[in-house]
Write an enzyme that holds these catalytic residues in place. Structure first.
Site, PDB file in Angstrom:
ATOM      1  N   ASP A 112       7.665  -2.902  -3.588  1.00  0.00           N
ATOM      2  CA  ASP A 112       7.799  -1.547  -3.065  1.00  0.00           C
ATOM      3  C   ASP A 112       6.432  -0.902  -2.860  1.00  0.00           C
ATOM      4  OD1 ASP A 112       8.987   0.743  -2.149  1.00  0.00           O
ATOM      5  OD2 ASP A 112       9.937   1.301  -4.043  1.00  0.00           O
ATOM      6  N   ASP A 124       4.608   2.411  -9.827  1.00  0.00           N
ATOM      7  CA  ASP A 124       6.021   2.259  -9.495  1.00  0.00           C
ATOM      8  C   ASP A 124       6.432   0.830  -9.247  1.00  0.00           C
ATOM      9  OD1 ASP A 124       7.869   4.648  -9.274  1.00  0.00           O
ATOM     10  OD2 ASP A 124       5.936   5.423  -8.589  1.00  0.00           O
TER      11      ASP A 124
END
Ligand code: ADE
Length: 289
Positions: A183, A201
């Site tokens: 991501d 993240d």
């Protein structure tokens, strides 16, 4: 019937190397919120080998989070324990004792997400010049700058190249340790003091912060416009598909945080890419770049 594999549950087996007493943490404010998660700013006393107070970021779940979001947060915790690189966000500790929410304590990045940093940088007025232009003739940084509503300095072409270089170093490290991010996007890179980029993240955390970059599916949210063809077609994720996402991130850098494939609906993207369609070179991006 399938027999569940017993794995130590960090809720019942706190990791003494990382466990941080809740009593030494003062929560100050919310930095960002997704559908199921929340990032808070806090002050921590004597953390990460620094005596006294340190401003930190705390990642936690909202009340409506399900078991799968908890699994994601715990998987991010396990991954973060293993990574040490100046361009990857650093874990400082965790509060996992039962009876209260799980907190992952990570280093605080004072400029927030790279996407917001880039977009804010656009609103800095100059003498009618674009603050960041990659024209074939070098654009000088304008000397009169009028700040509008933000404290961020404008991103110069030099900054943009430095960001690209830093992110590539962080990603090279992750690929060296065989970690696939899945991501990578400007919204998931943080900018810390000294304009240092920190990849963050990871651990398959799928959450939304303020934009529609993720397509809602039964299995979480999918960042379609950052995904390689093989990820879209066959759910194949490798360091090579991370390189594709890096390419989209480079486009975000040069456009100062624009949304990729403007005007293209996510449900059309796969067929367009398969037919060979790619984004155009942004106007301010030189052929050389
Ligand atoms: N937003 C999300 N994570 C953050 C962090 N570590 N520092 C600052 N802002 C953030």
């Amino acid at each position: 019937p399938a027999v569940p594999i017993a794995s130590p549950d960090p809720r019942t087996v706190p990791d003494p190397k990382w466990e941080f007493p809740r009593s030494r943490l003062i929560i100050e404010q919310t930095l960002g919120e997704g559908e199921f998660g929340r990032v808070l700013r806090a002050r921590a006393l004597d953390i990460g080998g620094i005596s006294g107070c340190t401003t930190v970021a705390v990642k936690t779940l909202k009340e409506n989070a399900s078991a799968s979001e908890l699994t994601d947060l715990l998987s991010e915790y396990q991954l973060l324990k293993e990574v040490t690189h100046p361009n990857v966000i650093r874990l400082l500790g965790a509060c996992t004792t039962p009876g209260a929410p799980i907190y992952l304590i990570i280093e605080f990045a004072e400029y927030g997400s790279l996407r917001n940093y880039l977009r804010k940088s656009r609103h800095l007025e100059s003498d009618g010049q674009i603050p960041c232009s990659f024209g074939s003739t070098p654009t000088m940084r304008p000397d009169t700058l009028v700040e509008t509503e933000c404290t961020t300095a404008p991103a110069t072409p030099r900054d943009i190249l430095s960001f690209a270089w830093q992110i590539s170093k962080g990603m090279a490290y992750l690929s060296d340790i065989k970690l696939v991010h899945r991501d990578l996007a400007a919204r998931n890179v943080l900018v810390a003091a000294g304009k240092i980029c920190k990849i963050s993240d990871f651990g398959l955390t799928r959450d939304v912060y303020e934009d529609d970059a993720y397509l809602k599916r039964s299995k979480g949210r999918v960042p379609v416009k950052w995904m390689a063809l093989e990820s879209l077609a066959d759910h194949m994720y490798t360091s090579k598909s991370d390189v594709w996402s890096f390419g989209i991130l480079m486009w975000e850098l040069v456009t100062l945080g624009a949304s990729p494939y403007p005007g293209v609906a996510v449900h059309n993207l796969f067929h367009l890419l398969k037919a060979g369609y790619r984004m155009e070179r942004p106007e301010n991006c030189s052929i050389q770049l």
